[in-house]
Design a protein around this motif. Structure first.
Motif, PDB file in Angstrom:
ATOM      1  N   MET A   1     -23.878 -48.546  27.962  1.00  0.00           N
ATOM      2  CA  MET A   1     -23.573 -48.180  29.460  1.00  0.00           C
ATOM      3  C   MET A   1     -24.404 -47.007  29.734  1.00  0.00           C
ATOM      4  O   MET A   1     -24.421 -45.839  29.193  1.00  0.00           O
ATOM      5  CB  MET A   1     -22.146 -48.018  29.701  1.00  0.00           C
ATOM      6  CG  MET A   1     -22.062 -48.009  31.267  1.00  0.00           C
ATOM      7  SD  MET A   1     -20.252 -47.446  31.373  1.00  0.00           S
ATOM      8  CE  MET A   1     -19.504 -48.993  30.878  1.00  0.00           C
ATOM      9  N   SER A   2     -25.287 -47.277  30.734  1.00  0.00           N
ATOM     10  CA  SER A   2     -26.259 -45.981  31.378  1.00  0.00           C
ATOM     11  C   SER A   2     -25.226 -45.025  31.756  1.00  0.00           C
ATOM     12  O   SER A   2     -24.280 -45.226  32.168  1.00  0.00           O
ATOM     13  CB  SER A   2     -27.405 -46.582  32.120  1.00  0.00           C
ATOM     14  OG  SER A   2     -26.691 -46.939  33.621  1.00  0.00           O
ATOM     15  N   ASN A   3     -26.006 -43.867  32.106  1.00  0.00           N
ATOM     16  CA  ASN A   3     -25.192 -42.808  32.782  1.00  0.00           C
ATOM     17  C   ASN A   3     -24.823 -43.061  34.207  1.00  0.00           C
ATOM     18  O   ASN A   3     -23.915 -42.782  34.632  1.00  0.00           O
ATOM     19  CB  ASN A   3     -26.100 -41.382  32.542  1.00  0.00           C
ATOM     20  CG  ASN A   3     -26.102 -40.962  31.131  1.00  0.00           C
ATOM     21  OD1 ASN A   3     -25.132 -41.187  30.519  1.00  0.00           O
ATOM     22  ND2 ASN A   3     -27.101 -40.015  31.040  1.00  0.00           N
ATOM     23  N   TRP A   4     -25.752 -43.709  34.768  1.00  0.00           N
ATOM     24  CA  TRP A   4     -25.728 -44.252  36.005  1.00  0.00           C
ATOM     25  C   TRP A   4     -24.390 -45.083  36.226  1.00  0.00           C
ATOM     26  O   TRP A   4     -23.390 -44.942  37.091  1.00  0.00           O
ATOM     27  CB  TRP A   4     -26.856 -44.640  36.748  1.00  0.00           C
ATOM     28  CG  TRP A   4     -26.754 -45.299  38.012  1.00  0.00           C
ATOM     29  CD1 TRP A   4     -26.657 -44.572  39.217  1.00  0.00           C
ATOM     30  CD2 TRP A   4     -26.154 -46.460  38.365  1.00  0.00           C
ATOM     31  NE1 TRP A   4     -26.559 -45.357  40.402  1.00  0.00           N
ATOM     32  CE2 TRP A   4     -26.145 -46.577  39.963  1.00  0.00           C
ATOM     33  CE3 TRP A   4     -26.096 -47.814  37.833  1.00  0.00           C
ATOM     34  CZ2 TRP A   4     -25.955 -47.732  40.702  1.00  0.00           C
ATOM     35  CZ3 TRP A   4     -25.808 -48.851  38.625  1.00  0.00           C
ATOM     36  CH2 TRP A   4     -25.415 -48.834  40.020  1.00  0.00           C
ATOM     37  N   GLU A   5     -24.429 -46.086  35.374  1.00  0.00           N
ATOM     38  CA  GLU A   5     -23.339 -46.993  35.372  1.00  0.00           C
ATOM     39  C   GLU A   5     -21.942 -46.684  35.079  1.00  0.00           C
ATOM     40  O   GLU A   5     -20.957 -46.877  35.405  1.00  0.00           O
ATOM     41  CB  GLU A   5     -23.614 -48.541  34.510  1.00  0.00           C
ATOM     42  CG  GLU A   5     -22.502 -49.387  34.244  1.00  0.00           C
ATOM     43  CD  GLU A   5     -22.109 -49.956  35.630  1.00  0.00           C
ATOM     44  OE1 GLU A   5     -21.115 -50.561  35.621  1.00  0.00           O
ATOM     45  OE2 GLU A   5     -23.120 -50.089  36.394  1.00  0.00           O
ATOM     46  N   GLU A   6     -22.041 -45.640  34.158  1.00  0.00           N
ATOM     47  CA  GLU A   6     -20.798 -44.732  33.628  1.00  0.00           C
ATOM     48  C   GLU A   6     -20.241 -44.155  34.875  1.00  0.00           C
ATOM     49  O   GLU A   6     -18.927 -44.168  35.139  1.00  0.00           O
ATOM     50  CB  GLU A   6     -20.934 -43.996  32.541  1.00  0.00           C
ATOM     51  CG  GLU A   6     -19.520 -43.527  31.957  1.00  0.00           C
ATOM     52  CD  GLU A   6     -19.740 -42.356  30.924  1.00  0.00           C
ATOM     53  OE1 GLU A   6     -18.916 -42.082  30.252  1.00  0.00           O
ATOM     54  OE2 GLU A   6     -20.889 -41.902  30.713  1.00  0.00           O
ATOM     55  N   ARG A   7     -21.094 -43.201  35.486  1.00  0.00           N
ATOM     56  CA  ARG A   7     -20.513 -42.505  36.762  1.00  0.00           C
ATOM     57  C   ARG A   7     -20.200 -43.592  38.046  1.00  0.00           C
ATOM     58  O   ARG A   7     -19.063 -42.955  38.481  1.00  0.00           O
ATOM     59  CB  ARG A   7     -21.530 -41.628  37.057  1.00  0.00           C
ATOM     60  CG  ARG A   7     -21.121 -40.511  38.056  1.00  0.00           C
ATOM     61  CD  ARG A   7     -22.250 -39.492  38.380  1.00  0.00           C
ATOM     62  NE  ARG A   7     -21.724 -38.427  38.932  1.00  0.00           N
ATOM     63  CZ  ARG A   7     -20.953 -37.458  38.824  1.00  0.00           C
ATOM     64  NH1 ARG A   7     -20.635 -37.510  37.556  1.00  0.00           N
ATOM     65  NH2 ARG A   7     -20.662 -36.478  39.618  1.00  0.00           N
ATOM     66  N   ARG A   8     -20.574 -44.399  38.218  1.00  0.00           N
ATOM     67  CA  ARG A   8     -20.358 -45.413  39.182  1.00  0.00           C
ATOM     68  C   ARG A   8     -18.915 -45.910  38.783  1.00  0.00           C
ATOM     69  O   ARG A   8     -18.167 -46.317  39.725  1.00  0.00           O
ATOM     70  CB  ARG A   8     -21.231 -46.520  39.203  1.00  0.00           C
ATOM     71  CG  ARG A   8     -20.899 -47.476  40.504  1.00  0.00           C
ATOM     72  CD  ARG A   8     -21.742 -48.966  40.591  1.00  0.00           C
ATOM     73  NE  ARG A   8     -21.236 -49.656  39.168  1.00  0.00           N
ATOM     74  CZ  ARG A   8     -20.242 -50.244  39.430  1.00  0.00           C
ATOM     75  NH1 ARG A   8     -19.511 -50.616  40.568  1.00  0.00           N
ATOM     76  NH2 ARG A   8     -19.799 -51.264  38.437  1.00  0.00           N
ATOM     77  N   LEU A   9     -18.781 -46.484  37.833  1.00  0.00           N
ATOM     78  CA  LEU A   9     -17.361 -46.786  37.192  1.00  0.00           C
ATOM     79  C   LEU A   9     -16.208 -45.751  37.355  1.00  0.00           C
ATOM     80  O   LEU A   9     -15.032 -46.333  37.603  1.00  0.00           O
ATOM     81  CB  LEU A   9     -17.384 -47.382  35.732  1.00  0.00           C
ATOM     82  CG  LEU A   9     -16.313 -48.527  35.472  1.00  0.00           C
ATOM     83  CD1 LEU A   9     -16.247 -49.569  36.189  1.00  0.00           C
ATOM     84  CD2 LEU A   9     -16.824 -48.817  34.052  1.00  0.00           C
ATOM     85  N   LYS A  12     -15.347 -45.417  40.864  1.00  0.00           N
ATOM     86  CA  LYS A  12     -14.719 -46.839  41.360  1.00  0.00           C
ATOM     87  C   LYS A  12     -13.264 -46.708  40.821  1.00  0.00           C
ATOM     88  O   LYS A  12     -12.246 -47.010  41.565  1.00  0.00           O
ATOM     89  CB  LYS A  12     -15.248 -47.908  40.888  1.00  0.00           C
ATOM     90  CG  LYS A  12     -14.591 -49.515  41.116  1.00  0.00           C
ATOM     91  CD  LYS A  12     -15.429 -50.290  40.936  1.00  0.00           C
ATOM     92  CE  LYS A  12     -14.769 -51.922  41.378  1.00  0.00           C
ATOM     93  NZ  LYS A  12     -14.956 -51.732  42.997  1.00  0.00           N
TER      94      LYS A  12
END
Length: 316
Positions: A1-9, A12
């Protein structure tokens, strides 16, 4: 999981939990993530600053005073009740009495042994319109009776009424706080009837005590315990206040005097060993007495009012 995706999650999950009031189980089900993972994500969201919790302590006006006093004197807890200059003496003490009962309601457990001193501030716990869940606890005096003082403020009266408030067992003391001779005091504390009191002092885990003012305004004078000789002796030894009729100086050092040898009361050193030793006191003239008690570590909880707390911080 990319840093961007992790932060988005993380954002959320935090939004669902804090703003939409969803439970961790509900979030896990909707996102297809283990519930334990949701818990870890919420902790990480706080750690990384995505979630910032702000507590509005200004909604409780005396919170800052409590925090400062707790830090300065390294206390277990401090309760500062609001007060107004127009409050009567009776109202100030009644407010402290209710605050003390509320704290006791929070901390008393079955099989606890709770000890009390006597006095007007202690007596303010009597007659409060409260009713609490019963505890199988023992309530016991920590000092002999106060001579000619109004029976409402007698230690046995206080013990009886507070024990009834909590549905516990009350025990009484059949002795004055200060007797005429050292030999009389020795006879009392070595008697069979007093053995029960001594045993309970050894089992004590909570104490609730008033803090006596300097001798010029002390309850002990107008109850007739002390004459000029005793007062002169205590003044010469720089007595600044008392707990359970045992005196100490501004630095909290116990004063060893002829009066102390005639006093029927728990030793102040024992109070330092307790889980909770609660000092209840207010008024500007008691500030030096409170400071001495705090420096001596005879109390680890202070219950006072706003004006007294402010004066305490000015004088230290």
């Amino acid at each position: 999981m990319s840093n961007w995706e992790e932060r988005r999650l993380l954002v959320k999950v935090a939004q669902m939990y804090y703003e939409e009031d969803m439970t961790q189980n509900e979030i896990a089900k909707e996102l297809g993530i283990y519930r334990t993972t949701i818990g870890r994500m919420l902790k990480k969201a706080r750690k990384e600053g995505i979630v910032q919790i702000h507590i509005d302590s200004t909604s409780y006006e005396t919170f800052e005073l409590e925090t400062k006093l707790k830090q300065v004197f390294q206390l277990k807890d401090v309760i500062v009740v609001p007060n107004n200059e127009s409050d009567s003496d009776e109202k100030r003490k009644t407010t402290l009495g209710l605050a003390t009962l509320e704290m006791l309601n929070r901390i008393i457990k079955d099989d606890d042994t709770i000890g009390f001193a006597w006095g007007r501030t202690m007596g303010s716990m009597i007659g409060q319109p409260v009713e609490y869940k019963a505890r199988k606890a023992d309530f016991v005096p920590l000092v002999g009776g106060p001579g000619t003082l109004d029976s409402k403020y007698h230690v046995n009266t206080i013990v009886y009424n507070v024990a009834n408030t909590f549905g516990g067992s009350s025990h009484f003391i059949d002795a004055a706080a200060v007797v005429e001779k050292k030999e009389t005091k020795n006879d009392i504390v070595s008697s069979n009837f007093f053995r029960k009191i001594l045993d309970m002092w050894n089992e004590l885990n909570i104490a609730v005590v008033g803090i006596g003012a300097p001798l010029a305004s002390s309850n002990m004078i107008w109850t007739g315990f002390y004459g000029d000789r005793e007062i002169d002796e205590l003044n010469s030894l720089n007595a600044v206040g008392d707990i359970c009729s045992r005196f100490y100086d501004i630095n909290g050092h116990v004063i060893e005097s002829e009066v102390a040898e005639r006093t029927v009361a728990i030793e102040l050193e024992k109070l330092k060993e307790l889980e909770y030793s609660i000092g209840v006191a207010e008024s500007e003239n008691k500030v030096p007495s409170i400071i001495g008690a705090l420096r001596g570590r005879y109390i680890n909880v202070l219950i006072t009012n706003e004006s007294t707390a402010e004066e305490l911080l000015k004088q230290i």
